[in-house]
Design a protein around this motif. Structure first.
Motif, mmCIF file in Angstrom:
data_model
loop_
_atom_site.group_PDB
_atom_site.id
_atom_site.type_symbol
_atom_site.label_atom_id
_atom_site.label_comp_id
_atom_site.label_asym_id
_atom_site.label_seq_id
_atom_site.Cartn_x
_atom_site.Cartn_y
_atom_site.Cartn_z
ATOM 1 N N LYS A 177 0.838 -1.193 0.000
ATOM 2 C CA LYS A 177 0.000 0.000 0.000
ATOM 3 C C LYS A 177 0.876 1.246 0.000
ATOM 4 C CE LYS A 177 -3.753 2.247 2.554
ATOM 5 N NZ LYS A 177 -4.635 2.172 3.750
ATOM 6 N N THR A 178 0.450 2.253 -0.741
ATOM 7 C CA THR A 178 1.177 3.516 -0.794
ATOM 8 C C THR A 178 0.272 4.646 -0.317
ATOM 9 O OG1 THR A 178 0.508 3.947 -3.086
ATOM 10 C CG2 THR A 178 2.562 2.727 -2.750
ATOM 11 N N GLY B 233 7.870 5.659 -8.089
ATOM 12 C CA GLY B 233 6.553 5.054 -7.896
ATOM 13 C C GLY B 233 6.629 3.537 -7.865
ATOM 14 N N ILE B 234 7.454 2.980 -8.758
ATOM 15 C CA ILE B 234 7.648 1.523 -8.785
ATOM 16 C C ILE B 234 8.302 1.056 -7.483
ATOM 17 C CG2 ILE B 234 8.873 -0.355 -9.941
ATOM 18 C CD1 ILE B 234 8.577 1.332 -12.553
ATOM 19 N N LEU B 235 9.329 1.790 -7.052
ATOM 20 C CA LEU B 235 9.998 1.462 -5.783
ATOM 21 C C LEU B 235 8.998 1.420 -4.629
ATOM 22 C CD1 LEU B 235 13.342 3.511 -5.619
ATOM 23 C CD2 LEU B 235 13.081 1.034 -5.653
ATOM 24 N N GLY C 236 6.126 -0.258 3.709
ATOM 25 C CA GLY C 236 6.201 1.124 4.170
ATOM 26 C C GLY C 236 5.776 2.066 3.063
ATOM 27 N N GLN C 237 5.787 3.332 3.366
ATOM 28 C CA GLN C 237 5.334 4.329 2.401
ATOM 29 C C GLN C 237 6.440 5.351 2.174
ATOM 30 O OE1 GLN C 237 1.770 5.356 4.452
ATOM 31 N NE2 GLN C 237 0.893 3.345 4.021
ATOM 32 N N LEU C 238 6.936 5.370 0.949
ATOM 33 C CA LEU C 238 8.116 6.167 0.608
ATOM 34 C C LEU C 238 7.923 7.654 0.892
ATOM 35 C CD1 LEU C 238 10.908 5.525 -0.593
ATOM 36 C CD2 LEU C 238 9.983 6.055 -2.841
#
Length: 362
Positions: A59-60, A263-265, A271-273
């Motif tokens: 999840k982002t 976005g791909i990473l 976790g959420q970048l």
């Protein structure tokens, strides 16, 4: 008629005449203005911008927005009033027409070129992201294009995998030209290739491409100089261990590469970048993850801030120009590689804003 009235009338008529002249006079300029921004973590018309299948995703949250620039068309002729208005305005830039459309390039040609660059940037974004995560990607040297009327026409085809030239294995696209130019015009050169159809079928089946063919070509003299050529452009193609689909219409050029790769990473890591923050950015990216400069940086900054961004990932080579005209409320973050960007987002998520690499106006 009183003198004051006559003077005012004459002045009004002169002003009208000047305005009319300004509208009628065409000038060789084009306009750049802020374009839309798109969250690479989000959806467009109900479809995700990034869709990953065959691998676990996470999840982002927040925004990783790519930014764009609008430009006037190649066939559009600005008038003097529009040019002056653009020069005086802050949210647009007027540039010589040849800057955007050099050598008489048509709008159709420019659109095609931008589409090809956009497609290549998507491939490089995937490769850079997977390499950053140490996920293996198989790369091949391929025939990117064949020149019409050249010795290669009908013998080599776009998508053919080039295994070797004259028995020497090729590792990089530039190896092909180096080996061909060891010949003199009129001499034969041998290519060992896996045909495009065979390679495509193997990729679809998830197998390694096999089944080579030998193709002998007679070199010719290059249009400029005395070097030997066969009339192909070599490039790189990749086989990915799972599917990554980037869906975004009506966008061209290579400048979204960095934001696609981030976005791909984000989707492939727990976790959420972004830490839920609104981050925008720009920059080309190559297969090794190096971030390159782009055009229209000031317009992209304006578009990002208007969309709500608070932080902007800025290519190192664009930093000075960006810092000289940064919209209020937008913090620039200098990036040279995808790894730089990732580490900066880690700091931002941890609240270490003082540790972020910044841009300066020189």
């Amino acid at each position: 008629m009183p003198r004051r009235t006559a003077t005012m009338l004459a002045s009004t008529l002169i002003l009208i005449a000047l305005l009319c002249a300004g509208v009628l006079i065409k000038v060789p300029y084009s306009e750049m203005s802020p374009g839309p921004t798109v969250n690479t973590l989000g959806d467009v018309e109900g479809d995700p911008v990034l869709r990953i299948t065959g691998h676990k995703t996470y999840k982002t949250s927040g925004n990783l927005n790519m930014t764009t620039v609008r430009v006037t068309g190649a066939d559009y002729s600005m008038n003097l009033v529009e040019a002056v208005s653009g020069w005086l305005g802050h949210d647009s830039v007027v540039v010589p027409h040849d800057t955007l459309y050099p050598d008489g390039k048509t709008e159709e040609q420019s659109t095609q070129e931008n589409a090809e660059e956009f497609s290549q940037s998507q491939e490089s974004a995937k490769v850079a992201a997977l390499k950053e995560l140490n996920i293996p990607v198989t790369s091949y040297v391929v025939v990117s294009s064949v020149v019409k009327g050249s010795p290669s026409q009908g013998k080599l085809h776009a998508g053919d995998i080039i295994e070797n030239v004259d028995g020497t294995a090729v590792r990089k696209p530039e190896d092909v030209a180096k080996l061909v130019t060891q010949h003199k015009p009129g001499q034969d050169v041998d290519f060992t290739v896996i045909p495009a159809k065979t390679a495509a079928a193997a990729e679809k089946a998830g197998k390694k491409p096999e089944g080579t063919e030998k193709v002998t070509l007679t070199t010719v003299k290059a249009p400029e100089g005395d070097r030997a050529i066969v009339g192909i452009q070599a490039g790189t193609d990749h086989t990915f261990p799972f599917d990554i689909d980037i869906k975004l219409a009506d966008v061209g050029g290579p400048s979204a590469g960095l934001m696609f790769s981030l976005g791909i990473l984000d989707k492939l890591t727990p976790g959420q970048l972004t830490g839920g923050k609104f981050i925008a950015g720009t920059g080309t990216i190559d297969d090794a993850g190096k971030v390159g400069p782009i055009g229209g940086i000031t317009m992209k900054l304006v578009g990002a801030r208007e969309a709500g961004a608070r932080y902007f990932l800025t290519p190192d080579d664009n930093c000075e120009a960006a810092a000289a005209d940064t919209p209020d409320g937008l913090t620039l973050i200098r990036v040279k590689t995808i790894d730089d960007a990732r580490k900066s987002l880690d700091k931002l998520r941890a609240g270490d804003t003082a540790g972020l690499p910044s841009c300066s106006a020189g």
